[in-house]
Motif scaffolding. Structure first.
Motif, PDB file in Angstrom:
ATOM      1  N   ASP A 511      10.028  -2.937  59.735  1.00  0.00           N
ATOM      2  CA  ASP A 511      10.355  -3.364  61.108  1.00  0.00           C
ATOM      3  C   ASP A 511      11.715  -4.050  61.160  1.00  0.00           C
ATOM      4  OD1 ASP A 511       7.943  -2.374  62.022  1.00  0.00           O
ATOM      5  OD2 ASP A 511       6.930  -4.325  62.057  1.00  0.00           O
ATOM      6  N   LEU A 512      11.993  -4.889  60.168  1.00  0.00           N
ATOM      7  CA  LEU A 512      13.277  -5.595  60.128  1.00  0.00           C
ATOM      8  C   LEU A 512      14.435  -4.617  59.947  1.00  0.00           C
ATOM      9  CD1 LEU A 512      12.073  -8.601  57.960  1.00  0.00           C
ATOM     10  CD2 LEU A 512      13.046  -8.804  60.265  1.00  0.00           C
ATOM     11  N   ASP A 514      14.319  -1.506  60.963  1.00  0.00           N
ATOM     12  CA  ASP A 514      14.385  -0.819  62.262  1.00  0.00           C
ATOM     13  C   ASP A 514      15.183  -1.629  63.282  1.00  0.00           C
ATOM     14  OD1 ASP A 514      13.186   1.704  62.078  1.00  0.00           O
ATOM     15  OD2 ASP A 514      11.158   0.867  62.151  1.00  0.00           O
ATOM     16  N   GLU A 515      15.046  -2.949  63.236  1.00  0.00           N
ATOM     17  CA  GLU A 515      15.821  -3.792  64.151  1.00  0.00           C
ATOM     18  C   GLU A 515      17.318  -3.567  63.942  1.00  0.00           C
ATOM     19  OE1 GLU A 515      14.974  -7.974  64.414  1.00  0.00           O
ATOM     20  OE2 GLU A 515      12.825  -7.643  64.166  1.00  0.00           O
ATOM     21  N   GLU A 516      17.732  -3.500  62.684  1.00  0.00           N
ATOM     22  CA  GLU A 516      19.150  -3.281  62.398  1.00  0.00           C
ATOM     23  C   GLU A 516      19.587  -1.880  62.813  1.00  0.00           C
ATOM     24  OE1 GLU A 516      21.213  -5.840  61.507  1.00  0.00           O
ATOM     25  OE2 GLU A 516      19.299  -6.791  62.005  1.00  0.00           O
ATOM     26  N   GLY A 518      18.381  -0.304  65.332  1.00  0.00           N
ATOM     27  CA  GLY A 518      18.521  -0.410  66.789  1.00  0.00           C
ATOM     28  C   GLY A 518      19.857  -0.993  67.189  1.00  0.00           C
ATOM     29  N   HIS A 519      20.296  -2.047  66.488  1.00  0.00           N
ATOM     30  CA  HIS A 519      21.593  -2.657  66.804  1.00  0.00           C
ATOM     31  C   HIS A 519      22.735  -1.680  66.520  1.00  0.00           C
ATOM     32  CE1 HIS A 519      20.393  -6.754  67.802  1.00  0.00           C
ATOM     33  NE2 HIS A 519      19.527  -6.727  66.795  1.00  0.00           N
ATOM     34  N   GLY A 594      20.560  -8.746  59.494  1.00  0.00           N
ATOM     35  CA  GLY A 594      21.329  -9.159  60.653  1.00  0.00           C
ATOM     36  C   GLY A 594      22.669  -9.765  60.293  1.00  0.00           C
TER      37      GLY A 594
END
Length: 681
Positions: A511-512, A514-516, A518-519, A594
């Motif tokens: 998930d973490l 995937d967050e990156e 997305g950014h 991040g």
């Protein structure tokens, strides 16, 4: 497209090759080169015992199990391993000879009978007759005497004997003894030594009188040590006693390697292989001694020459802690983090000792995987139990090659009144977690410690690790839930802050990532930084490849196995991989997700290996304190800037010393320099 995956076993061999390169490195002090050569050999022993043993088991069970990254069968992996090891061992033999030649300049001579003068040989013959011959136990293999059991990793002298009527026999003598040491100084000739097994082999004809010697050699076998404890366990048995019996059986498992010190006739080798049930391709002949553990004694004899060793370094006092004040109160004021071996483990030991005597402390709970031989951690826990605290300790009896130590520690803890638990069926507990619970003025308080390495004072001076201590209530509550689940034999199903394998780590990491992704897809800067021992988890690897393709910049410092090949256009072009092999063993795990002020930092006991992410109990902890986050960031940048011990992996999977940067930078030395400077302030 180029390959983007590397086989796990071949990647590990590349790591051990990097260890061997340190033995070959002329910029490394001579006795430290000696140490790296010995580490290469002991690493290889364990690799054959565990990894090759596992592949052999798969093959014997006729399981067509293929590597899920390279699609190699068990046999294909074994063949590739044996071919690579033959090449590496030739380099080992060469560097060993070079090192032993150079130490002669410092008064230490390890000689052989080929080099020995006649008068010295006569002296050694008298020594053999008086000191060794009466203590050895020879065997002649025949109809009345079957081929003896050969112990794992022990050295034997074998000899092909011929009778007067031209019949051949095989003689065998164990060379390992607790009575006479490996290094024997030639009487009357100070500084000149010979190995005891070479003495036995040279005079072996005197043991087998009435025969003529046709051929002789030293041999050593390596046995499979990969036991599936959970598949064999019967729940009606006492678990601790079951493990004790199982450890004994490990010593009798099938051989996976045969090493010879001399060339022997092919027919003789075939007979040995038949007796030992070893395939001919698993036979290795080398010029270096079959067991290099004696080199530690050589190093001890050369201690008076400081130039042969790394400059002495001592773990320093952490500036985060004030002496004379309660450790618990200081942690309540602000999160603390120790960085080993640069900083001393003493504040954590003081925390345990303080908790053992603090009237407000009601319980101490810990997970223990590997411990020092004379463990101060155990002493503190026993003292706490004797002071009436509830002490709950999970002792992992399946910590490979530390099982016997842990069995003994579990008995001592139990005898002192601690509650000892043994973890989950089928899942090792590898987390490094300590929870101190206090009742202060009617309020429950938690002091939680999460580490990347074992509670071992000895390795804390040799391994780089991190130890976070926090009074954060949310983390304390989640840690308490972990211990409750362990006591009940259950998994942690859900967490908010901690990442807890096997249910809440791999998925949260994905998930973490995937967050990156997305950014990056939104056109924003995106970053992932990872420091690990190994990367083999295919789900995470594939997600990192997806992130690279999306434009996420990824830096990874991976000491050992890395099954992802970086720098491949169209797949891993945004991924950089470094491996640092230096004076200290890089062991800490750091996850960074991040950038530009939205970073999330974690330290963890878990590598990104499937065995860690979904087959063990592991814990990763978020680092919330801004100062500690900055410390982790600076540490990671320093590691990436290393151009002395860091090797960069290229798009072909090969490693070369990173040459980036205008001036030499050894990250480990820099960390120690900073630790000394901070301690002096």
């Amino acid at each position: 497209m180029k390959d983007i995956y590397m086989n796990r076993e071949l990647s590990w061999l590349k790591f051990n090759e990097r260890v061997l390169e340190e033995a070959e490195n002329e910029n490394v002090p001579l006795c430290e080169r000696m140490s790296f050569a010995s580490i290469y050999q002991s690493n290889l022993d364990e690799f054959f015992m565990v990894r090759v043993g596992s592949l052999m088991d798969q093959k014997l069970l006729n399981k067509e199990i293929r590597d899920n990254k390279t699609n190699m069968t068990s046999q294909e992996q074994i063949d590739a391993i044996l071919k690579k090891v033959q090449k590496l061992n030739r380099r080992r033999d060469s560097v060993y000879a070079e090192i032993m030649e150079k130490v002669e300049d410092y008064g230490f001579h390890l000689t052989t009978f080929r080099k020995m003068e006649k008068e010295d040989e006569s002296v050694m013959e008298a020594y053999f007759d008086g000191e060794i011959a009466p203590l050895i136990s020879p065997t002649i293999v025949g109809k009345r005497q079957p081929f003896p059991f050969l112990r794992n990793k022990e050295i034997y002298a074998i000899v092909i004997l011929e009778t007067k009527n031209k019949k051949e026999r095989m003689g065998i003598i164990p060379c390992t003894s607790n009575i006479f040491g490996r290094l024997i100084e030639i009487p009357g000739k100070s500084g000149y030594f010979v190995l005891s097994e070479e003495v036995i082999l040279h005079f072996i004809a005197k043991v087998f009188k009435g025969y003529s010697v046709k051929a002789k050699s030293l041999i050593r076998i390596t046995r499979n040590a990969d036991i599936d404890t959970d598949a064999l366990y019967d729940e009606d048995l006492d678990y601790r006693e079951f493990m004790a019996d199982l450890i004994k059986s490990r010593k009798k498992l099938s051989p996976v390697r045969l090493e010879l010190s001399r060339e022997m006739d092919g027919d003789v080798v075939d007979v040995l292989c038949r007796y030992l049930e070893v395939e001919r391709s698993h036979v290795f002949r080398g010029d270096a001694p079959l067991d290099m553990s004696f080199l530690s004694s050589v190093r001890d004899k050369l201690r008076k020459n400081p130039e042969l060793f790394f400059e002495k370094r001592v773990p320093q006092k952490s500036p985060q802690f004030e002496e004379g004040r309660s450790i618990i109160e200081q942690i309540k004021e602000k999160d603390k983090m120790l960085s080993y071996p640069y900083e001393s483990i003493r504040p954590f030991l003081n925390l345990l000792n303080e908790a053992a005597h603090d009237k407000s402390v009601v319980s101490i709970k810990m997970t223990l995987y590997r411990l020092a031989r004379h463990s101060k951690v155990i002493e503190a826990l026993i003292e706490a139990a004797e002071n009436g605290k509830e002490v709950v300790v999970l002792v992992e009896l399946r910590a490979r090659f530390d099982e016997e130590n842990n069995i003994e520690w579990s008995r001592r803890l139990e005898n002192a009144g601690c509650q000892v638990i043994y973890g989950l069926e089928g899942y090792k507990v590898h987390s490094k977690l300590c929870l101190i619970t206090r009742k202060n003025e009617g309020q429950i308080e938690y002091i939680t410690q999460i580490g990347t390495g074992n509670y071992n004072e000895a390795t804390a001076r040799l391994y780089t690790d991190l130890s976070l201590m926090t009074a954060n209530v949310d983390i304390g509550l989640e840690a308490a839930n972990i211990f409750q689940c362990l006591a009940k034999g259950e998994f942690v199903e859900q967490t908010k802050n901690l990442l807890v394998a096997p249910k809440c780590l791999q998925n949260r990491v994905l998930d973490l990532i995937d967050e990156e992704i997305g950014h990056a897809k939104a056109g924003e800067p995106a970053y992932i930084g990872l420091k690990l021992n190994s990367l083999t988890d295919k789900k995470i690897i594939d997600k990192l490849i997806e992130a690279s393709c999306a434009g996420v910049k990824i830096d990874m410092v991976i000491r050992g196995i890395c099954c992802l090949i970086p720098g491949v256009e169209g797949a891993t072009a945004n991924i950089r991989v470094l491996s640092i092999v230096g004076r200290f063993l890089e062991h800490s795990r750091i996850y960074i997700f991040g950038c530009d002020g939205r970073e999330k930092y974690y330290i963890s006991s878990a590598d990104f290996m499937t065995r860690n992410t979904v087959r063990r109990v592991e814990v990763a902890a978020p680092v919330f304190d801004r100062d500690l986050q900055m410390e982790l960031s600076e540490m990671f940048i320093m590691l990436l800037s290393d151009n002395q011990k860091a090797r960069r992996e290229d798009s072909n999977g090969n490693y070369t010393i990173s040459d980036e940067g205008e001036s030499p930078l050894n990250a480990q030395e820099e960390f120690y320099a900073h630790a000394y400077a901070r301690a002096a302030q």
